[in-house]
Every structure is written in structure tokens, then in C-alpha cells.
Write a protein that holds these residues in place. Structure first.
Motif, mmCIF file in Angstrom:
data_model
loop_
_atom_site.group_PDB
_atom_site.id
_atom_site.type_symbol
_atom_site.label_atom_id
_atom_site.label_comp_id
_atom_site.label_asym_id
_atom_site.label_seq_id
_atom_site.Cartn_x
_atom_site.Cartn_y
_atom_site.Cartn_z
ATOM 1 N N LEU A 1 0.828 -1.211 0.000
ATOM 2 C CA LEU A 1 0.000 0.000 0.000
ATOM 3 C C LEU A 1 0.863 1.262 0.000
ATOM 4 C CD1 LEU A 1 -2.881 -1.073 2.406
ATOM 5 C CD2 LEU A 1 -3.001 -0.711 -0.067
ATOM 6 N N GLY A 2 2.023 1.193 0.655
ATOM 7 C CA GLY A 2 2.953 2.332 0.624
ATOM 8 C C GLY A 2 3.497 2.560 -0.779
ATOM 9 N N ILE A 3 3.865 1.492 -1.457
ATOM 10 C CA ILE A 3 4.352 1.607 -2.835
ATOM 11 C C ILE A 3 3.248 2.136 -3.744
ATOM 12 C CG2 ILE A 3 5.179 0.269 -4.810
ATOM 13 C CD1 ILE A 3 6.628 -1.530 -2.773
ATOM 14 N N ALA A 4 2.013 1.705 -3.519
ATOM 15 C CA ALA A 4 0.888 2.201 -4.310
ATOM 16 C C ALA A 4 0.683 3.695 -4.093
ATOM 17 C CB ALA A 4 -0.383 1.424 -3.959
ATOM 18 N N ALA A 5 0.862 4.160 -2.850
ATOM 19 C CA ALA A 5 0.709 5.593 -2.568
ATOM 20 C C ALA A 5 1.787 6.403 -3.285
ATOM 21 C CB ALA A 5 0.770 5.841 -1.058
ATOM 22 N N ILE A 6 3.022 5.902 -3.291
ATOM 23 C CA ILE A 6 4.106 6.609 -3.987
ATOM 24 C C ILE A 6 3.845 6.628 -5.493
ATOM 25 C CG2 ILE A 6 6.570 6.481 -4.570
ATOM 26 C CD1 ILE A 6 7.008 5.342 -1.732
ATOM 27 N N THR A 7 3.349 5.532 -6.030
ATOM 28 C CA THR A 7 3.042 5.461 -7.462
ATOM 29 C C THR A 7 1.912 6.426 -7.816
ATOM 30 O OG1 THR A 7 3.688 3.133 -7.416
ATOM 31 C CG2 THR A 7 2.489 3.873 -9.337
ATOM 32 N N ALA A 8 0.910 6.540 -6.957
ATOM 33 C CA ALA A 8 -0.188 7.479 -7.208
ATOM 34 C C ALA A 8 0.313 8.925 -7.126
ATOM 35 C CB ALA A 8 -1.318 7.253 -6.203
ATOM 36 N N TYR A 9 1.266 9.192 -6.255
ATOM 37 C CA TYR A 9 1.839 10.537 -6.133
ATOM 38 C C TYR A 9 2.552 10.935 -7.428
ATOM 39 C CZ TYR A 9 4.688 14.375 -4.364
ATOM 40 O OH TYR A 9 5.299 15.591 -4.188
ATOM 41 N N ARG A 10 3.090 9.951 -8.137
ATOM 42 C CA ARG A 10 3.781 10.214 -9.404
ATOM 43 C C ARG A 10 2.812 10.265 -10.581
ATOM 44 N NH1 ARG A 10 8.950 6.188 -8.703
ATOM 45 N NH2 ARG A 10 9.909 7.356 -7.000
ATOM 46 N N LYS A 11 1.534 10.349 -10.315
ATOM 47 C CA LYS A 11 0.467 10.492 -11.315
ATOM 48 C C LYS A 11 0.316 9.247 -12.211
ATOM 49 C CE LYS A 11 -0.091 15.030 -10.592
ATOM 50 N NZ LYS A 11 -0.937 15.392 -9.530
ATOM 51 N N ARG A 12 0.635 8.082 -11.674
ATOM 52 C CA ARG A 12 0.430 6.819 -12.400
ATOM 53 C C ARG A 12 -0.682 6.064 -11.672
ATOM 54 N NH1 ARG A 12 5.602 3.674 -13.101
ATOM 55 N NH2 ARG A 12 4.320 2.636 -14.653
ATOM 56 N N PHE A 13 -1.897 6.558 -11.863
ATOM 57 C CA PHE A 13 -3.031 6.072 -11.081
ATOM 58 C C PHE A 13 -3.427 4.634 -11.429
ATOM 59 C CE2 PHE A 13 -3.575 10.726 -11.153
ATOM 60 C CZ PHE A 13 -3.418 10.951 -9.812
ATOM 61 N N LEU A 14 -3.334 4.283 -12.692
ATOM 62 C CA LEU A 14 -3.706 2.921 -13.085
ATOM 63 C C LEU A 14 -2.757 1.898 -12.458
ATOM 64 C CD1 LEU A 14 -5.728 1.359 -14.818
ATOM 65 C CD2 LEU A 14 -4.092 1.501 -16.692
ATOM 66 N N ALA A 15 -1.461 2.169 -12.512
ATOM 67 C CA ALA A 15 -0.482 1.264 -11.898
ATOM 68 C C ALA A 15 -0.649 1.254 -10.379
ATOM 69 C CB ALA A 15 0.936 1.691 -12.277
ATOM 70 N N ALA A 16 -0.939 2.403 -9.785
ATOM 71 C CA ALA A 16 -1.126 2.482 -8.337
ATOM 72 C C ALA A 16 -2.329 1.646 -7.898
ATOM 73 C CB ALA A 16 -1.305 3.931 -7.898
ATOM 74 N N THR A 17 -3.392 1.688 -8.657
ATOM 75 C CA THR A 17 -4.580 0.891 -8.332
ATOM 76 C C THR A 17 -4.272 -0.602 -8.423
ATOM 77 O OG1 THR A 17 -5.941 2.664 -9.245
ATOM 78 C CG2 THR A 17 -7.005 0.540 -8.913
ATOM 79 N N ARG A 18 -3.516 -0.981 -9.451
ATOM 80 C CA ARG A 18 -3.151 -2.388 -9.610
ATOM 81 C C ARG A 18 -2.267 -2.856 -8.448
ATOM 82 N NH1 ARG A 18 -0.903 -2.233 -14.675
ATOM 83 N NH2 ARG A 18 -2.991 -2.003 -15.483
ATOM 84 N N ILE A 19 -1.301 -2.044 -8.040
ATOM 85 C CA ILE A 19 -0.421 -2.393 -6.921
ATOM 86 C C ILE A 19 -1.217 -2.501 -5.625
ATOM 87 C CG2 ILE A 19 1.503 -1.567 -5.507
ATOM 88 C CD1 ILE A 19 2.664 -0.358 -8.111
ATOM 89 N N ALA A 20 -2.168 -1.584 -5.426
ATOM 90 C CA ALA A 20 -2.999 -1.635 -4.220
ATOM 91 C C ALA A 20 -3.840 -2.906 -4.189
ATOM 92 C CB ALA A 20 -3.896 -0.405 -4.149
ATOM 93 N N ALA A 21 -4.337 -3.314 -5.358
ATOM 94 C CA ALA A 21 -5.141 -4.541 -5.416
ATOM 95 C C ALA A 21 -4.296 -5.754 -5.038
ATOM 96 C CB ALA A 21 -5.727 -4.711 -6.809
ATOM 97 N N TYR A 22 -3.077 -5.821 -5.584
ATOM 98 C CA TYR A 22 -2.198 -6.943 -5.236
ATOM 99 C C TYR A 22 -1.805 -6.921 -3.757
ATOM 100 C CZ TYR A 22 -1.476 -8.477 -10.055
ATOM 101 O OH TYR A 22 -1.646 -8.969 -11.324
ATOM 102 N N SER A 23 -1.620 -5.748 -3.213
ATOM 103 C CA SER A 23 -1.167 -5.672 -1.821
ATOM 104 C C SER A 23 -2.287 -5.985 -0.827
ATOM 105 C CB SER A 23 -0.581 -4.290 -1.530
ATOM 106 O OG SER A 23 -1.587 -3.310 -1.613
ATOM 107 N N LEU A 24 -3.534 -5.925 -1.229
ATOM 108 C CA LEU A 24 -4.639 -6.272 -0.344
ATOM 109 C C LEU A 24 -4.899 -7.777 -0.275
ATOM 110 C CD1 LEU A 24 -7.168 -3.401 -1.136
ATOM 111 C CD2 LEU A 24 -5.771 -3.701 0.919
ATOM 112 N N VAL A 25 -4.332 -8.533 -1.212
ATOM 113 C CA VAL A 25 -4.570 -9.982 -1.237
ATOM 114 C C VAL A 25 -4.019 -10.673 0.017
ATOM 115 C CG1 VAL A 25 -4.028 -12.132 -2.483
ATOM 116 C CG2 VAL A 25 -4.797 -10.117 -3.741
ATOM 117 N N PRO A 26 -2.770 -10.424 0.452
ATOM 118 C CA PRO A 26 -2.270 -11.137 1.642
ATOM 119 C C PRO A 26 -3.084 -10.866 2.907
ATOM 120 C CG PRO A 26 -0.442 -10.129 0.469
ATOM 121 C CD PRO A 26 -1.692 -9.646 -0.172
#
Length: 147
Positions: free
Chosen positions: A15-40
Motif C-alpha cells: 500500500l505504501g508503494i501504491a501511494a508513492i506510485t499514485a503521487y507520481r500520477k500513475r493512477f492505473l499502476a497504483a490501483t493495480r499495486i494496491a489490489a495486489y497488496s490487499l490480497v495477503p
């Protein structure tokens, strides 16, 4: 207990990596990373991690996996023996029936194995005129197949 802690840490890091990715204006990649990080963390909350850990350290489960593997090897062995010996009785019967239907189907249509009756005995007037084209081979093939 330790597996749940590790899964929670992995989810938090994701979720931290997703937040950094969203800060860099890559919202689609950030959403995908957040989805993967919620699985565990989802697996921890459903109890799947506890079940997996209990299964991994259970002697009964390992014996069960060993028996499944042995059954799988027995199936593969019987298939290999079947292929080497020519198959099952049903396959042998089907092969014999196929052979009885067309016993000379694999024989060459012309050459030493051809019967004299299969060759045309009289030439047609067109061929006798000397056109240079000899269709006797083709006629023999067609006669052999009943065409």
C-alpha cells in the motif's frame, strides 16, 4: 502467528508503494499495486493462511499428498504400459476392424503389387492418335477406388 504478521507487513508495504506510485500520477499502476497488496491481508482475515500453515506442518496432510502422488504415478505407468503393448482390448479390436475394412488400402496403386485387371487393357482412340498424354496411371487409380 508469524505468517499473519508477515502477510500484514507485505500488505502495508504494498500500500505504501501504491501511494508513492499514485503521487507520481500513475493512477492505473497504483490501483493495480494496491489490489495486489490487499490480497495477503485478505487471506489472513479469511483464515486461509492459518489453514495453509496448519496443512504445511501436518504429517497427515503430507501423507495424503504422498498418496495422491503415488496414485498419479500408477496412472502414468499404466498408460505407458498400455501404449507399449498396443493398447487395450477395445483398441486392438478397433484396429483389427479397420484393417478388415480396407486390407489393401496401404498398398501402392501401381507397381509390382498392382493386379493386371487394374490396368487398362485397351487404349482409347484419343491416346492412339499420339497426343503424347498417357492417363493410364490415373485411370488405374480411379478404377482401384471404384470411381
Amino acid at each position: 502467528m508469524i505468517a499473519e504478521t508477515i502477510c500484514s507487513a507485505v500488505s502495508a508495504a504494498g500500500l505504501g508503494i501504491a501511494a508513492i506510485t499514485a503521487y507520481r500520477k500513475r493512477f492505473l499502476a497504483a490501483t493495480r499495486i494496491a489490489a495486489y497488496s490487499l490480497v495477503p491481508i485478505g487471506l489472513v482475515l479469511t483464515g486461509a493462511v492459518e489453514w495453509a500453515v496448519d496443512t504445511a506442518f501436518s504429517l497427515t496432510a503430507w501423507i495424503g499428498f504422498g498418496l495422491l502422488g503415488a496414485a498419479w504415478l500408477l496412472f502414468l505407468t499404466t498408460r505407458a504400459v498400455e501404449r507399449r503393448s498396443g493398447g487395450t482390448r477395445k483398441a486392438a479390436r478397433a484396429a483389427a476392424q479397420r484393417e478388415a475394412v480396407a486390407p489393401a488400402a496401404s498398398a501402392p496403386s501401381l507397381g509390382q503389387g498392382a493386379t493386371p485387371a487394374a490396368r487398362p487393357s485397351a487404349k482409347k482412340p484419343k491416346e492412339a492418335a499420339g497426343t503424347g498424354e498417357d492417363f493410364s496411371d490415373i485411370e488405374a487409380i480411379l478404377k482401384k477406388h471404384g470411381i
